[in-house]
Design an enzyme around this catalytic site. Structure first.
Site, PDB file in Angstrom:
ATOM      1  N   ASN A  11      93.663  28.002  26.257  1.00 57.92           N
ATOM      2  CA  ASN A  11      92.467  28.946  26.202  1.00 57.92           C
ATOM      3  C   ASN A  11      93.070  29.643  24.661  1.00 57.92           C
ATOM      4  OD1 ASN A  11      91.301  31.515  25.963  1.00 57.92           O
ATOM      5  ND2 ASN A  11      92.403  32.429  27.654  1.00 57.92           N
ATOM      6  N   LYS A  13      91.813  32.127  22.983  1.00 57.51           N
ATOM      7  CA  LYS A  13      91.805  33.524  22.999  1.00 57.51           C
ATOM      8  C   LYS A  13      91.249  33.785  21.463  1.00 57.51           C
ATOM      9  CE  LYS A  13      95.430  33.999  26.439  1.00 57.51           C
ATOM     10  NZ  LYS A  13      96.335  34.954  26.943  1.00 57.51           N
ATOM     11  N   GLU A 105      92.150  39.605  30.644  1.00 61.11           N
ATOM     12  CA  GLU A 105      91.979  40.422  29.373  1.00 61.11           C
ATOM     13  C   GLU A 105      90.747  40.994  29.199  1.00 61.11           C
ATOM     14  OE1 GLU A 105      93.454  37.375  27.114  1.00 61.11           O
ATOM     15  OE2 GLU A 105      95.497  37.476  27.659  1.00 61.11           O
ATOM     16  N   GLU A 173      96.416  33.367  37.411  1.00 62.26           N
ATOM     17  CA  GLU A 173      97.433  33.823  36.220  1.00 62.26           C
ATOM     18  C   GLU A 173      97.741  35.260  36.494  1.00 62.26           C
ATOM     19  OE1 GLU A 173      96.185  31.771  32.359  1.00 62.26           O
ATOM     20  OE2 GLU A 173      94.652  33.541  32.671  1.00 62.26           O
TER      21      GLU A 173
END
Ligand code: 13P
Length: 261
Positions: A11, A13, A105, A173
């Site tokens: 990932n 991000k 997030e 996670e």
């Protein structure tokens, strides 16, 4: 019982433009090729930002790479007046195979509730994109409820729309382990993965529970990946920071080498 192919997911991000993304995937592909990586044993998927997807798709296609492509999000809507959203229809056209949904997030900074996550999972199923549903507890939740309660609850909420259940992946996670260097122990990860799988088994039966891949994510590196994947309950890893370095990420993808030691 279905064999679950290990899933190594990067990932990116909010990092890398499309040119940097191309360079990273090229280097990753060479490194894995040099090492004789067996993609049938460990699938390698990158999740670039939206503006890089087309470039990386073209690279994968032109160089016939075995690396697969994922998106970091998907709209709950297919088309219409939803400014800034990216539809599953458009992602599917870019050969996007997976979509991250409900990353902590996004839950934290974009107010993504379980209902939003569930709507995005449905959109994913509608377009034949496999959702990688991210679940995990904060430090406060860990202290109040223990490790598994929140991830199990979020998993079942994300899959509440039973009518159109397709293949899905769960990424556990723990929020307190993301980008902090504070990694969960392999035992903690395996224990939560087991509880998530049990909940899936109770809700959807043996076939779904046996084929569903459950990943661990949070400060994974080449040096600690083998510990997580030693457990038969953990089927892969979702990697943030360490996926931005081709050598490090290929070291993670080559976890089987570390297992032999
Ligand atoms: P780090 O690997 O940087 O801790 O990030 C984990 C993550 O959030 C992957 O989605």
């Amino acid at each position: 019982m279905t064999k679950r192919v290990a899933f190594i997911a990067g990932n990116w991000k909010l990092n890398l433009d499309h040119q940097q993304g191309i360079a990273l995937v090229q280097k990753l592909a060479w490194t894995l090729k040099d090492a004789g990586h067996d993609y049938a044993g460990a699938e390698v998927t990158v999740f670039p930002g939206f503006t890089s997807l087309r470039s990386i798709q073209t690279l994968i296609d032109a160089d016939k790479l075995d690396i697969t492509l994922g998106a970091q999000d998907i709209s709950a809507f297919d088309s219409g007046a939803y400014t800034g959203e990216v539809s599953g229809l458009a992602l599917k056209k870019l050969d996007v195979k997976y979509a991250l949904i409900g990353h902590s997030e996004r839950r934290q900074y974009h107010n993504e509730t379980d209902a939003v996550v569930q709507a995005k999972v449905s959109a994913s199923f509608r377009h034949g994109i496999v959702p990688v549903i991210c679940v995990g507890e904060t430090l406060e939740e860990l202290e109040a409820e223990g490790a598994a309660a929140v991830p199990v609850r979020q998993t079942l909420a994300a899959l509440a729309d039973h009518s159109a259940l397709g293949d899905f992946v769960i990424a556990y996670e723990p929020v307190w382990a993301i980008g902090t260097g504070q990694v969960a122990t392999p035992e903690q990860a395996a224990s939560v993965a087991t509880k998530i799988r049990t909940a899936i088994r109770e809700a959807f039966g043996d076939e779904v529970a046996d084929k569903t891949r459950i990943l661990y994510g949070g400060s994974v590196k080449a040096a600690n990946v083998a510990g997580f994947l030693r457990s038969p309950e953990v089927d892969g890893v979702l990697v943030g920071g360490a996926s931005l370095d081709a050598e490090e990420f290929s070291g993670i993808a080559r976890f089987q080498k570390h297992l032999a030691i």
